[in-house]
Design an enzyme around this catalytic site. Structure first.
Site, PDB file in Angstrom:
ATOM      1  N   ARG A 269      62.019  12.647  -1.393  1.00  0.00           N
ATOM      2  CA  ARG A 269      62.592  11.816  -0.342  1.00  0.00           C
ATOM      3  C   ARG A 269      63.413  12.695   0.609  1.00  0.00           C
ATOM      4  NH1 ARG A 269      66.350   9.373  -2.097  1.00  0.00           N
ATOM      5  NH2 ARG A 269      66.330   9.799  -4.317  1.00  0.00           N
TER       6      ARG A 269
ATOM      7  N   TYR B 269      55.021  11.442   0.903  1.00  0.00           N
ATOM      8  CA  TYR B 269      55.645  11.416  -0.431  1.00  0.00           C
ATOM      9  C   TYR B 269      55.997   9.976  -0.837  1.00  0.00           C
ATOM     10  CZ  TYR B 269      58.955  11.691  -4.164  1.00  0.00           C
ATOM     11  OH  TYR B 269      59.584  11.462  -5.356  1.00  0.00           O
TER      12      TYR B 269
ATOM     13  N   LYS C 250      61.260   2.062  -2.528  1.00  0.00           N
ATOM     14  CA  LYS C 250      62.657   2.249  -2.128  1.00  0.00           C
ATOM     15  C   LYS C 250      62.980   1.481  -0.843  1.00  0.00           C
ATOM     16  CE  LYS C 250      63.308   5.169  -5.492  1.00  0.00           C
ATOM     17  NZ  LYS C 250      64.039   4.740  -6.686  1.00  0.00           N
TER      18      LYS C 250
ATOM     19  N   HIS D 115      68.959  -0.515  -8.254  1.00  0.00           N
ATOM     20  CA  HIS D 115      68.224   0.675  -8.710  1.00  0.00           C
ATOM     21  C   HIS D 115      68.411   0.772 -10.228  1.00  0.00           C
ATOM     22  CE1 HIS D 115      67.664   5.320  -8.218  1.00  0.00           C
ATOM     23  NE2 HIS D 115      66.522   4.731  -8.437  1.00  0.00           N
TER      24      HIS D 115
ATOM     25  N   SER E 254      68.791   9.119  -9.327  1.00  0.00           N
ATOM     26  CA  SER E 254      67.426   9.612  -9.508  1.00  0.00           C
ATOM     27  C   SER E 254      67.384  10.773 -10.496  1.00  0.00           C
ATOM     28  CB  SER E 254      66.882  10.112  -8.172  1.00  0.00           C
ATOM     29  OG  SER E 254      66.995   9.092  -7.226  1.00  0.00           O
TER      30      SER E 254
ATOM     31  N   CYS F   9      67.808  10.977 -13.724  1.00  0.00           N
ATOM     32  CA  CYS F   9      68.790  11.037 -14.817  1.00  0.00           C
ATOM     33  C   CYS F   9      68.208  10.417 -16.079  1.00  0.00           C
ATOM     34  CB  CYS F   9      70.061  10.277 -14.458  1.00  0.00           C
ATOM     35  SG  CYS F   9      71.199  11.204 -13.434  1.00  0.00           S
TER      36      CYS F   9
ATOM     37  N   ASP G  94      62.729   1.336 -12.874  1.00  0.00           N
ATOM     38  CA  ASP G  94      63.395   1.862 -11.663  1.00  0.00           C
ATOM     39  C   ASP G  94      64.170   0.813 -10.869  1.00  0.00           C
ATOM     40  OD1 ASP G  94      63.957   4.109  -9.979  1.00  0.00           O
ATOM     41  OD2 ASP G  94      62.471   3.419  -8.540  1.00  0.00           O
TER      42      ASP G  94
ATOM     43  N   ARG H 293      54.959  14.178  -9.988  1.00  0.00           N
ATOM     44  CA  ARG H 293      55.004  12.791 -10.454  1.00  0.00           C
ATOM     45  C   ARG H 293      53.708  12.323 -11.103  1.00  0.00           C
ATOM     46  NH1 ARG H 293      59.959   9.773  -9.286  1.00  0.00           N
ATOM     47  NH2 ARG H 293      61.204  11.284  -8.141  1.00  0.00           N
TER      48      ARG H 293
HETATM   49  C1  OXD Z   1      64.001   8.094  -7.130  1.00  0.00           C
HETATM   50  C2  OXD Z   1      62.715   7.671  -7.695  1.00  0.00           C
HETATM   51  O1  OXD Z   1      64.058   9.069  -6.369  1.00  0.00           O
HETATM   52  O2  OXD Z   1      62.703   6.676  -8.425  1.00  0.00           O
HETATM   53  O3  OXD Z   1      65.009   7.437  -7.447  1.00  0.00           O
HETATM   54  O4  OXD Z   1      61.685   8.290  -7.403  1.00  0.00           O
HETATM   55 MN    MN Z   2      64.568   5.682  -8.553  1.00  0.00          MN
END
Ligand code: OXD
Ligand code: MN
Length: 609
Positions: free
Chosen positions: A73, A215, A224, A244, A266, A268, A291, A387
């Site tokens: 991102r 992306y 998002k 989130h 993100s 974690c 997510d 990913r």
């Molecule tokens: C993020 C994702 O960046 O879920 O939070 O990809």
């Molecule tokens: Mn995320």
């Protein structure tokens, strides 16, 4: 299905207008069928844009590579274009919507030349759920269409629900690279230069315009952009929460279940926690989402959560049989891989997959790569933010009720981040407002999921929503306070916790093993909700007694004391940082309840000194 078959006049008009502006060679409507998915994937394989993986090892899977500049991102190029700058607030980039639309309209002019324009009707959330929302994405990327077909519910069923005049969020996307006659994409998906990338949300008109990036977080606009940035605005106006957060179900040996949501910045480990395999005998964890959670009060006063997505867009590196076997199984078929490494027998490999690279690989740049184990400087074969896009239903851990249109009742909300010191393994808030305070002060060491923030530093990431809140974050804090104030049955509100799996010793060793062992903390959370937990009141909130959480192998009583200690000096530094660097950003938008909470925390800490 062609354009003339679109029954929704408003939608048809919008598609025609965008086609006139962007001048694609053809228009295709995504009908959601597997035949169309297969044909689209086949086209990308034939054109050299993707590589089909070994059907014996990874049936139905392909690998895509991005431009090296288009791997995450881009927060600097992400905008909340509200009419008033103040409504975007201190944590968002803002451009006047009229000016931004003029700039982007110029960029969109002719941008789909040589390409096909796809129209993707999609539902965020189970079709027809009272919590779900419909969007329509226009894109010139087949990669985006195929990913959207995994991540959301796509196709004619959505158009049927929309009828002739139903409401949808219009989402416009282009990779920003028209193709000249005879030109092709050279084996990587195309994108525009950084200064032409725009990921724009228009909160008043509820529109999304994305340009120049392919992306996931910038281009799969249901995720998002809609399910968080635009949905936060809808949630504020309609009295619900768009967050989130993962959603999991935990079941004790007696067969009693509770649902927990958790917000972490993100990368974690949300996906790992959502798919955790408990190490405590007799306990089970099932996944509802990894997510995003949308939560609305039910008639009984509980907050009910749905997962608006239908797939996982998970970080590959670090995913192994040990860390997350459920994710590996979910991504073992019908999966799109992005920027991972390719083995000679056309399987995938990434750093932290749990075994050495088998022979000569092709790295995420498309170059030959042979593992040099002694060399710490060797660039990775898979991009750190590479990913997998996998259907959620393929996870063995998926909860049978994950698509229940009414959602699941939430008992507990966890906040957390990567904090090597100060923040204990777990503590519970005294009440809802104290929980909102904990959410507002979340901070984490920065990782690779966003391009333009420095790795290794700690940044405050309130509610793990810093890059995802579609309006002024101070007003968002107030919205959370209001949800508590207006709760139809206050005692049915979820309990709120702050967890930290990432504590280190002063010489840099992990104090807590994490992964499946986190179930021991979830068990305590479960017990708090059931009213059976062993607790102690401390200056920072309610904590487990040192013997309340079963110790995993290798964690001594001394470690446990450290993990559950209240570091008064560390917390006083935290208070000072919040007071001088964090809260002032919100000016008079900071809810008075949160300012008061900070004062209470400081005086309790001082009294404990
Ligand atoms: C993020 C994702 O960046 O879920 O939070 O990809
Ligand atoms: Mn995320």
């Amino acid at each position: 299905m062609n354009l003339n078959e679109l029954k929704h006049a408003g939608l048809k008009k919008w598609v025609e207008e965008i086609a006139a502006l962007t001048t694609p060679d053809a228009i295709v409507i995504a009908d959601g069928s597997s035949a169309q998915y297969d044909a689209l994937i086949e086209e990308t394989v034939e054109s050299g844009l993707s590589t089909r993986l070994n059907p014996e090892k990874k049936p139905g899977c392909v690998l895509f590579r991005s431009d090296p500049s288009d791997v995450a991102r881009v927060e600097k190029r992400t905008y909340i274009a509200s009419v008033k700058k103040e409504d975007a607030g201190p944590t968002n980039n803002w451009i006047d919507p009229t000016e931004l639309k003029a700039t982007m309209t110029d960029l969109y002019r002719g941008c789909m030349k040589g390409r096909t324009m796809y129209v993707i009707p999609f539902s965020m959330g189970p079709l027809g759920s009272p919590i779900s929302k419909i969007g329509v994405e226009i894109t010139d990327s087949a990669y985006v269409v195929c990913n959207m077909m995994i991540m959301t519910r796509v196709g004619t069923k959505v158009l049927d629900l929309l009828g002739t005049d139903g409401y949808y969020v219009p989402c416009l996307h282009s990779v920003g690279k028209p193709l000249a006659e005879g030109e092709s994409d050279h084996g990587i998906w195309p994108c525009a230069p950084m200064e032409h990338k725009y990921i724009s949300q228009f909160p008043e008109t509820r529109e999304i315009w994305s340009y120049g990036s392919g992306y996931g977080g910038n281009a799969l606009l249901g995720k998002k952009c809609l399910a968080l940035r635009i949905a936060t605005v809808l949630a504020r106006d309609e009295g619900w929460l768009a967050e989130h957060m993962l959603i999991l179900k935990i079941t004790n040996p007696k067969g009693e279940s509770k649902y927990i949501t958790a917000a972490f910045p993100s990368a974690c480990g949300k996906t790992n926690l959502a798919m955790l395999i408990p190490t405590i005998p007799g306990w089970e964890v099932h996944t509802v989402g990894d997510d995003i959670a949308w939560m609305k009060f039910g008639k009984d006063g509980y907050l009910y959560a749905i997962n608006p997505e239908a797939g996982f867009f998970g970080v590959a590196p670090g995913t192994s049989k040990d860390s997350n076997p459920n994710a590996l199984i979910a991504a073992s078929k019908n999966t799109i891989f992005t920027n991972v490494a390719l083995t000679e027998d056309k399987d995938v490999w990434w750093e932290g997959i749990g075994y050495d690279a088998p022979g000569k690989l092709i790295d995420w740049h498309g170059n030959e790569w042979v593992q040099d184990k002694g060399n710490k400087e060797q660039p990775p074969a898979a991009h750190p933010n590479s990913r997998f896009t996998a259907p959620a239903k393929q996870a063995p851990s998926i909860a049978p009720e994950w698509e229940d249109p009414k959602g699941v009742p939430v008992s507990a909300i966890l906040f957390g981040g990567r904090r090597p010191s100060t923040i204990p393994l777990v503590h519970m808030s005294r009440d809802w407002n104290h929980g909102v305070f904990l959410g507002s002060i979340v901070g984490s060491e920065v990782t690779a999921a966003a391009l333009d923030v420095k790795a290794g530093t700690i940044r405050r990431d309130p509610f793990a929503m810093l890059p995802f809140c579609g309006y002024n974050m101070g007003d968002y804090f107030q919205h959370w306070i209001n949800i508590g104030k207006n709760a139809p049955v206050p005692e049915h509100l979820p309990k709120i916790f702050y967890v930290n799996w990432f504590r280190k010793t002063s010489d840099g060793k992990w104090l807590w093993p994490g992964y499946g062992e986190n179930s021991r903390v979830l068990k305590w959370v479960f017990e708090c909700c059931a009213g059976t937990a062993k607790t102690v009141d401390t200056p920072i909130g309610i904590m487990p007694t040192v013997d309340a959480i079963d110790r995993p192998e290798g964690v001594t009583e001394e470690d446990m004391k450290q993990l559950l200690a209240v570091d008064v000096d560390g917390w006083l530094k935290e208070v000072a940082d919040i007071r001088t660097n964090h809260y002032p950003k919100f000016g008079d938008k900071l809810p008075k309840e949160l300012a008061a909470m900070l004062d209470v925390l400081e005086s309790k800490l001082k009294a404990a000194k």
